[in-house]
Design a protein around this motif. Sequence first.
Motif, PDB file in Angstrom:
ATOM      1  N   MET A   1      11.493 -14.488 -18.916  1.00 18.30           N
ATOM      2  CA  MET A   1      12.105 -13.220 -18.532  1.00 18.30           C
ATOM      3  C   MET A   1      12.221 -13.184 -17.006  1.00 18.30           C
ATOM      4  SD  MET A   1      10.804  -9.410 -19.549  1.00 18.30           S
ATOM      5  CE  MET A   1      10.571  -9.928 -21.242  1.00 18.30           C
ATOM      6  N   ARG A   2      13.434 -13.091 -16.518  1.00 16.62           N
ATOM      7  CA  ARG A   2      13.664 -13.184 -15.078  1.00 16.62           C
ATOM      8  C   ARG A   2      13.708 -11.792 -14.459  1.00 16.62           C
ATOM      9  NH1 ARG A   2      19.018 -15.695 -12.158  1.00 16.62           N
ATOM     10  NH2 ARG A   2      18.152 -15.993 -10.075  1.00 16.62           N
ATOM     11  N   VAL A   3      12.886 -11.582 -13.413  1.00 20.64           N
ATOM     12  CA  VAL A   3      12.743 -10.277 -12.765  1.00 20.64           C
ATOM     13  C   VAL A   3      13.015 -10.425 -11.270  1.00 20.64           C
ATOM     14  CG1 VAL A   3      11.098  -8.468 -12.143  1.00 20.64           C
ATOM     15  CG2 VAL A   3      11.103  -9.394 -14.449  1.00 20.64           C
ATOM     16  N   LEU A   4      13.728  -9.443 -10.704  1.00 18.58           N
ATOM     17  CA  LEU A   4      13.925  -9.381  -9.258  1.00 18.58           C
ATOM     18  C   LEU A   4      12.878  -8.456  -8.658  1.00 18.58           C
ATOM     19  CD1 LEU A   4      15.650 -10.051  -6.735  1.00 18.58           C
ATOM     20  CD2 LEU A   4      16.936  -7.955  -7.217  1.00 18.58           C
ATOM     21  N   LEU A   5      12.141  -8.936  -7.670  1.00 16.74           N
ATOM     22  CA  LEU A   5      11.151  -8.134  -6.946  1.00 16.74           C
ATOM     23  C   LEU A   5      11.677  -7.883  -5.536  1.00 16.74           C
ATOM     24  CD1 LEU A   5       8.324  -6.879  -6.477  1.00 16.74           C
ATOM     25  CD2 LEU A   5       7.513  -9.192  -5.915  1.00 16.74           C
ATOM     26  N   ALA A   6      11.868  -6.619  -5.173  1.00 20.29           N
ATOM     27  CA  ALA A   6      12.324  -6.248  -3.827  1.00 20.29           C
ATOM     28  C   ALA A   6      11.190  -5.513  -3.132  1.00 20.29           C
ATOM     29  CB  ALA A   6      13.568  -5.368  -3.911  1.00 20.29           C
ATOM     30  N   GLU A   7      10.468  -6.210  -2.265  1.00 24.21           N
ATOM     31  CA  GLU A   7       9.288  -5.667  -1.591  1.00 24.21           C
ATOM     32  C   GLU A   7       9.154  -6.339  -0.226  1.00 24.21           C
ATOM     33  OE1 GLU A   7       6.437  -3.951  -0.103  1.00 24.21           O
ATOM     34  OE2 GLU A   7       6.684  -3.286  -2.195  1.00 24.21           O
ATOM     35  N   ASP A   8       9.071  -5.542   0.852  1.00 19.77           N
ATOM     36  CA  ASP A   8       9.041  -6.121   2.192  1.00 19.77           C
ATOM     37  C   ASP A   8       7.639  -6.452   2.682  1.00 19.77           C
ATOM     38  OD1 ASP A   8       8.603  -3.268   2.332  1.00 19.77           O
ATOM     39  OD2 ASP A   8       8.773  -3.439   4.504  1.00 19.77           O
ATOM     40  N   ASP A   9       6.598  -5.884   2.078  1.00 22.57           N
ATOM     41  CA  ASP A   9       5.234  -6.164   2.502  1.00 22.57           C
ATOM     42  C   ASP A   9       4.831  -7.557   2.013  1.00 22.57           C
ATOM     43  OD1 ASP A   9       2.138  -6.149   1.857  1.00 22.57           O
ATOM     44  OD2 ASP A   9       2.467  -4.618   3.404  1.00 22.57           O
ATOM     45  N   GLN A  10       4.511  -8.449   2.945  1.00 23.40           N
ATOM     46  CA  GLN A  10       4.237  -9.846   2.611  1.00 23.40           C
ATOM     47  C   GLN A  10       3.048  -9.985   1.674  1.00 23.40           C
ATOM     48  OE1 GLN A  10       6.045 -12.514   3.565  1.00 23.40           O
ATOM     49  NE2 GLN A  10       4.721 -13.999   2.529  1.00 23.40           N
ATOM     50  N   LEU A  11       1.954  -9.308   1.976  1.00 22.15           N
ATOM     51  CA  LEU A  11       0.739  -9.440   1.171  1.00 22.15           C
ATOM     52  C   LEU A  11       0.942  -8.861  -0.224  1.00 22.15           C
ATOM     53  CD1 LEU A  11      -2.202 -10.374   1.159  1.00 22.15           C
ATOM     54  CD2 LEU A  11      -2.865  -8.107   1.994  1.00 22.15           C
ATOM     55  N   LEU A  12       1.513  -7.653  -0.282  1.00 22.75           N
ATOM     56  CA  LEU A  12       1.731  -7.015  -1.574  1.00 22.75           C
ATOM     57  C   LEU A  12       2.750  -7.782  -2.402  1.00 22.75           C
ATOM     58  CD1 LEU A  12       1.317  -4.713  -3.564  1.00 22.75           C
ATOM     59  CD2 LEU A  12       3.024  -3.388  -2.293  1.00 22.75           C
ATOM     60  N   GLY A  13       3.836  -8.203  -1.768  1.00 22.83           N
ATOM     61  CA  GLY A  13       4.859  -8.938  -2.496  1.00 22.83           C
ATOM     62  C   GLY A  13       4.334 -10.235  -3.081  1.00 22.83           C
ATOM     63  N   SER A  14       3.518 -10.934  -2.284  1.00 28.56           N
ATOM     64  CA  SER A  14       2.936 -12.187  -2.759  1.00 28.56           C
ATOM     65  C   SER A  14       2.029 -11.946  -3.957  1.00 28.56           C
ATOM     66  CB  SER A  14       2.160 -12.856  -1.621  1.00 28.56           C
ATOM     67  OG  SER A  14       1.547 -14.051  -2.063  1.00 28.56           O
ATOM     68  N   GLY A  15       1.227 -10.870  -3.875  1.00 30.94           N
ATOM     69  CA  GLY A  15       0.326 -10.552  -4.979  1.00 30.94           C
ATOM     70  C   GLY A  15       1.074 -10.138  -6.235  1.00 30.94           C
ATOM     71  N   LEU A  16       2.117  -9.338  -6.071  1.00 28.91           N
ATOM     72  CA  LEU A  16       2.907  -8.900  -7.227  1.00 28.91           C
ATOM     73  C   LEU A  16       3.610 -10.084  -7.886  1.00 28.91           C
ATOM     74  CD1 LEU A  16       4.545  -5.628  -5.836  1.00 28.91           C
ATOM     75  CD2 LEU A  16       2.803  -5.781  -7.627  1.00 28.91           C
ATOM     76  N   ARG A  17       4.164 -10.958  -7.064  1.00 31.97           N
ATOM     77  CA  ARG A  17       4.852 -12.120  -7.640  1.00 31.97           C
ATOM     78  C   ARG A  17       3.881 -12.993  -8.427  1.00 31.97           C
ATOM     79  NH1 ARG A  17       7.917 -16.432  -3.860  1.00 31.97           N
ATOM     80  NH2 ARG A  17       5.794 -16.606  -3.046  1.00 31.97           N
ATOM     81  N   ALA A  18       2.712 -13.271  -7.842  1.00 29.45           N
ATOM     82  CA  ALA A  18       1.729 -14.110  -8.527  1.00 29.45           C
ATOM     83  C   ALA A  18       1.245 -13.454  -9.818  1.00 29.45           C
ATOM     84  CB  ALA A  18       0.548 -14.394  -7.600  1.00 29.45           C
TER      85      ALA A  18
END
Length: 232
Positions: A1-18
């Motif tokens: 399932m392919r999801v687009l994540l739009a988040e500018d905070d590096q730490l939060l974005g990295s955690g959400l992606r993982a």
Amino acid sequence: MRVLLAEDDQLLGSGLRAGLQQQGFQVDWVRDGVAAQRELLTGVYQACVLDLGLPRQDGMQCLATVRQQKITTPVLILTARDGVPDRIAGLDAGADDYLVKPVDLLELAARLRALVRRAHGVVEPMMEVGALRMDPASRQVWLSDRLVELSLREYEVLQIFMLHAGRVLTRTQIEQQLYQWGTEVSSNTVEVHIYNLRKKLRSDVIETLRGVGYMMPQQVKPDAVTAHKGTA
């Protein structure tokens, strides 16, 4: 399932992606509103997690633009803006769900799965086609009461057939779905996975319509072994 994540905070974005990847999602991560809008207009995603406070373009404007262009990708707003007016504005702009940071990753994953189910007209959390059942949360599959062990790719192919039960699917259509979900597709990928699914489930779970494609019946029959045991 392919999801687009739009988040500018590096730490939060990295955690959400993982975290979402651990839950079985294929995640494309962008860090500003212009990139998010471009991806939603040109890419193919099953859902989008959209922050509102994005640089270059606010998430709300991004959402309004893609909805004006008739893009129906389910969008979940994830933001620190927790006021009721903000929630109302986001939902009225075309968002399908709204979560306030910080967020529990398991809840986020569950809400995304629910959005995708609704987009395909599936209301119940457990997908069922006759005697065949699939739990998207645990990625487990049963035929009658028999738990069937599948690889991730086999699971993805089976999910495509269950979402389109009763409809004929060409090999190209199946390949396109797999590609959209972030899966690498080789020339014989579809045939190999269908062959394996028939061995693990039953040969008539996926029918071949020669010269046309493949189809899963709308009512998959009970597992013969389990049914026999039940009447013994």
